[in-house]
Design an enzyme around this catalytic site. Structure first.
Site, PDB file in Angstrom:
ATOM      1  N   HIS A 248      16.272 -16.038   0.084  1.00 47.44           N
ATOM      2  CA  HIS A 248      15.458 -17.254   0.131  1.00 47.44           C
ATOM      3  C   HIS A 248      15.188 -17.863  -1.236  1.00 47.44           C
ATOM      4  CE1 HIS A 248      14.196 -17.543   4.376  1.00 47.44           C
ATOM      5  NE2 HIS A 248      14.200 -16.225   4.387  1.00 47.44           N
TER       6      HIS A 248
ATOM      7  N   LYS B  44       2.692 -28.739   0.197  1.00 47.03           N
ATOM      8  CA  LYS B  44       3.484 -27.514   0.097  1.00 47.03           C
ATOM      9  C   LYS B  44       2.799 -26.618  -0.930  1.00 47.03           C
ATOM     10  CE  LYS B  44       7.047 -29.933  -0.858  1.00 47.03           C
ATOM     11  NZ  LYS B  44       8.469 -29.772  -0.589  1.00 47.03           N
ATOM     12  N   ARG B  45       3.301 -25.418  -1.069  1.00 48.92           N
ATOM     13  CA  ARG B  45       2.753 -24.520  -2.073  1.00 48.92           C
ATOM     14  C   ARG B  45       2.769 -25.197  -3.442  1.00 48.92           C
ATOM     15  NH1 ARG B  45       5.599 -20.313  -4.658  1.00 48.92           N
ATOM     16  NH2 ARG B  45       7.342 -20.797  -3.271  1.00 48.92           N
TER      17      ARG B  45
ATOM     18  N   LYS C 238       8.177 -27.247  -7.733  1.00 43.84           N
ATOM     19  CA  LYS C 238       8.043 -28.255  -6.677  1.00 43.84           C
ATOM     20  C   LYS C 238       7.550 -29.586  -7.246  1.00 43.84           C
ATOM     21  CE  LYS C 238       7.303 -24.708  -3.138  1.00 43.84           C
ATOM     22  NZ  LYS C 238       8.451 -24.928  -2.261  1.00 43.84           N
TER      23      LYS C 238
ATOM     24  N   THR D 109      11.337 -26.564   4.565  1.00 42.12           N
ATOM     25  CA  THR D 109      11.224 -26.876   5.995  1.00 42.12           C
ATOM     26  C   THR D 109      10.234 -28.010   6.221  1.00 42.12           C
ATOM     27  OG1 THR D 109       9.629 -25.047   6.220  1.00 42.12           O
ATOM     28  CG2 THR D 109      11.913 -24.625   6.888  1.00 42.12           C
TER      29      THR D 109
ATOM     30  N   LYS E 160      10.123 -31.311   8.937  1.00 44.36           N
ATOM     31  CA  LYS E 160       8.994 -31.710   9.791  1.00 44.36           C
ATOM     32  C   LYS E 160       8.628 -33.165   9.561  1.00 44.36           C
ATOM     33  CE  LYS E 160       7.429 -26.976   9.262  1.00 44.36           C
ATOM     34  NZ  LYS E 160       6.589 -26.092   8.425  1.00 44.36           N
TER      35      LYS E 160
END
Length: 847
Positions: free
Chosen positions: A373, A564-565, A570, A672, A676
């Site tokens: 991952h 998100k985290r 990110k 993911t 969504k």
């Protein structure tokens, strides 16, 4: 009284109170569960009591399917997928089970007739926060899809007493609050204490000769714990299959020491119990300290050992030989957290069941498959030999043996290639010696997969390059997916109803059927309905934002969302740089036309990750200035939604206009959340990273806002010596922003607050924000132009939803099933309820 004509009497259908679905039966079941399970009557019942009564009413209907599923698997001796994951971020059970049982409307009617509100009761459920983010949520989606596709499966993990922390925002800073998800009980789980197992830790090993005179190894541990399983039925959508999620809790072998108690040592009498239960107390303890690392390794080994022992018990109970263990089970390692299972299965087979090494290795290598991952080197787990050997001495011996045999094979294939040997070794010898868990998983598995097409190719060319060269066909790709049941039907019922009104309801099981929506993309009536659904969802989120933060936002503004985290790669802080850019434009010319935007952030930073927590403070501090500036006049709003989790995310995706997927190319394995958002009609601004690449291919490049360096360009820029301060010097807008951050404009005059972020950007910038800044801002200008054209935006939104069929977790599971697991569906038919057959009849032959 004499009855003249019995044949003329009408037949009366009788429903079982625990399985019946009529309104009358459901109301009666609710009342019974309130009275007999909760021990309350309406005069004393709380809202939580009513929720628990409803949960048990729904669970009864689950158990009928769950027990039928288990019975069918036992009788048919089916091949079972065992999904081993340290995280299962399930989200609330009630709403999802109502959807999958297809009883949402009957339950709603039954509650209404009883004077209760379904939405209020759903809101009562405590979310089991047994995961950190995408990894655990993926596991939950996969468990639901496995059941929906009627594939036999067991999920194995840890029943953390306290899940991921609840997040509060105080003065703009993240504050971690204990997650007490079990404080009122968990109606969805079933304790299975009769199949508890023992797990050893520490101690030493010794050689001995068995009855045949063969040399064997015995592990003499320092202490032994019990693993207690708790089962949660995971129901498929509109099928009778309910698979098992089995989570393990740690307990002491003896919870109470009478001798110490009688001697007056009252606290010492329960020391073992306290120490044992600490093991499964908290999800992912902070591992900055040695104690945290040790506890994390203990957790990983504990649940893996429990799970493999359970699988062996199941296999032997069905009369099978352990030599066929790999034919019964396909064990998927969800990242490296369960990778110690390779050594543990070898130990169980060789030491506990006296299987020859070669046979045991044959079985082990054909049992496990490994999902990678991450491409971040720091996220590829490794354990120091001193720690590993102290906790798991026998496993370290087994890993040495595996490594010796494996490297001998490598030397035969690549003689004198010292560099290759060093890269492939299960032991990192470059400094302090470590056990490499990704290498162990790769050697001990028959298949390895990445989770997006780009990611899988990068796995082959970077982190597992030598393994790919050794086994060219072993690494494959299975792109992640998400379940449309939770993320569309449950989270966005208005959109689901609109879609169903045009193409029927079978799209929920066959998401590719959404393509039929393309025929309506130019239908004015349908487009107007689409816009109305989006506006209604934005109004709901706006009210939630007001309730949670006190910030009033305009539902007609563009909802620009990044949830998100919180992590540097990110790049939430790149998003903030754009917000400041727009703010500066307004300050320079307050009268200029600007597309109103509401910037919404959400996510948790790891408790020990200082820069991530500072990024949250940056977001809230910029919001404090922007939201209250009279020149802005409400055209820009910045919101940080606290405590982002499954529950709080469900209203977010349906309300999004723009999805921010802006990670540095080559850093995000898949993502993911991007799926969504698109499923719910949001447009994406993103880099060519992770699953963004495939989403763009599916929805069409004209319906995706692309910016930023590619993977190759990132690698080339770093190779030539990236100097972020030079990008800043060449860009007046970026230079101004950096000055504002360092001069206290967004920190109430505190010039030091954001200096760690400023220094990081100017002198390190490992995730290339400065290099991508201008391309991002230019792309955001294109976004504003597109949003100003309502018809064009609606057209793009519909096509995003219509073309997301590939990203259902059902497709992912079919890919796993066909290419990795080789499993087949096992359809179930429930027996009709017959009152005459309802009595208990026990075959006493087992006594």
């Amino acid at each position: 009284m004499k009855v003249e004509n019995l044949a003329a009497c009408p037949t009366v259908d009788v429903e079982d109170d625990r399985t019946g679905l009529s309104i009358e039966t459901l109301r009666r079941a609710l009342a019974d569960n309130l009275f007999y399970v909760q021990g309350k009557y309406p005069g004393t019942a709380t809202k939580n009591d009513y929720y628990m009564a409803l949960a048990y009413t729904v669970r009864d209907r689950l158990l009928q399917r769950w027990l039928a599923t288990r019975e069918a698997y036992d009788k048919q001796d089916v091949r079972i997928v065992c999904y081993l994951s340290a995280e299962f971020l399930l989200g609330p059970h009630l709403g999802n089970n109502l959807v999958n049982l297809d009883i949402y409307e009957p339950i709603q009617r039954a509650l209404t007739e009883s004077g209760l509100d379904l939405d209020e009761l759903i809101a009562q459920e405590e979310e089991p926060g047994l995961g950190n983010g995408g990894l655990g949520r993926l596991a939950a989606c996969y468990m639901e899809s496995l059941a929906s596709l009627e594939i036999p499966a067991i999920g194995y993990g840890i029943r953390y007493e306290f899940g991921i922390f609840d997040q509060e925002i105080r003065d703009g800073w993240q504050v971690e609050i204990t997650d007490k998800w079990l404080q009122y009980g968990n109606p969805w789980e079933i304790l299975q204490a009769d199949i508890a197992v023992e797990v050893k830790f520490g101690g030493h090993t010794e050689f001995y000769a068995n009855d045949q005179g063969e040399q064997c190894v015995r592990w003499l541990p320092n202490y032994t714990l019990k693993g207690i399983p708790y089962d949660t039925p995971i129901l498929g959508y509109h099928v009778n299959t309910a698979n098992t999620l089995r989570l393990w809790k740690a307990e002491a072998s003896e919870s109470f020491d009478f001798q110490r108690f009688n001697q007056g040592d009252y606290y010492g009498a329960v020391d073992d119990k306290t120490a044992a239960e600490n093991l499964t107390k908290v999800l992912y303890p902070n591992d900055e300290q040695v104690q945290g690392k040790e506890l994390r390794l203990q957790q990983q080994y504990f649940f893996v050992s429990c799970s493999l022992q359970d699988m062996i018990r199941i296999h032997l109970a069905e009369g099978n030989r352990l030599e066929t263990f790999h034919e019964k089970f396909a064990a998927q390692l969800n990242d490296t957290h369960p990778a110690v299972g390779v050594a543990e299965l070898m130990r169980l087979l060789v030491d506990e069941h006296a299987m020859p090494w070669n046979t045991a290795w044959y079985v082990t290598q054909r049992t496990f498959a490994y999902t990678n991952h991450t491409l971040l080197p720091e996220a590829l787990e490794k354990w120091s030999l001193s720690l590993f050997g102290r906790l798991l001495p026998r496993h370290l011996e087994i890993i040495y043996e595996i490594n010796q045999r494996f490297l001998e094979q490598v030397r035969q294939q690549f003689p004198n290639d010292v560099g290759r040997i060093a890269a492939l070794s299960l032991i990192d010898e470059s400094g302090e010696r470590y056990v490499r868990m990704a290498n162990l998983a790769s050697v001990g598995s028959y298949a390895i997969n990445g989770v997006a097409a780009l990611h899988s190719e990068l796995v082959k060319s970077t982190v597992l390059r030598e393994f790919h060269e050794l086994w060219p066909t072993k690494i494959t790709n299975v792109t992640n997916g998400v379940t449309p049941r939770r993320w569309m039907v449950l989270s966005n019922p208005q959109l689901a109803d609109l879609i169903t009104s045009k193409i029927g309801h079978s799209w929920v099981r066959q998401l590719g059927e959404l393509r039929q929506l393309e025929t309506y993309v130019n239908d004015p009536e349908f487009c107007a309905a689409w816009q109305q659904v989006k506006l209604a969802n934005k109004q709901l989120l706006a009210q939630r934002i007001l309730n949670l933060t006190g910030i009033e936002v305009d539902p007609t503004s563009m909802f620009d969302i990044q949830v998100k985290r919180i992590h540097e790669y990110k790049r939430q802080h790149l998003n903030v740089l754009h917000i400041i850019t727009l703010y500066n434009r307004i300050k320079e010319n307050p009268a200029q036309e600007i597309v109103p935007r509401t910037f919404i952030f959400g996510g948790k930073a790891a408790p020990g990750y200082f820069l991530a927590k500072l990024m949250i403070k940056l977001i809230t501090s910029v919001g404090e200035v922007v939201n209250h500036d009279a020149d802005v006049a409400g055209r820009l709003k910045v919101v940080f939604l606290p405590d982002y989790n499954v529950t709080n995310s469900q209203p977010v995706y349906p309300a999004a206009d723009l999805s921010e997927q802006i990670s540095t190319a080559g850093k995000e394995a898949s993502g993911t959340g991007n799926m969504k958002f698109s499923m719910n009609g949001a447009l994406t601004i993103g880099t060519l990273d992770g699953a963004n690449v495939e989403i763009r291919e599916e929805v069409g490049e004209e319906n995706f806002f692309l910016f930023g360096l590619t993977v190759d360009e990132v690698m080339a820029l770093k190779a030539q010596g990236y100097k972020p301060n030079e990008y800043c010097d060449r860009n007046p807008n970026l230079q101004k922003i950096i000055h504002q951050l360092s001069s206290g404009v967004f920190s109430r005059g505190d010039q030091n607050l954001f200096m760690p972020l400023v220094d990081n950007l100017l002198y390190q910038d490992p995730y290339l924000l400065c290099a991508d800044y201008q391309a991002y801002v230019d792309c955001q200008d294109q976004v504003s132009q597109a949003y100003a054209d309502t018809d064009r935006w609606t057209h793009m939104s519909i096509l995003n939803t219509a073309r997301m069929g590939k990203f259902s977790s059902d497709r992912s599971i079919r890919d796993y099933g066909e290419t990795i697991w080789q499993v087949q569906p096992v359809p179930l038919t429930l027996k009709d309820y017959v009152q005459a057959d309802a009595g208990l009849r026990v075959d006493q032959s087992w006594v």
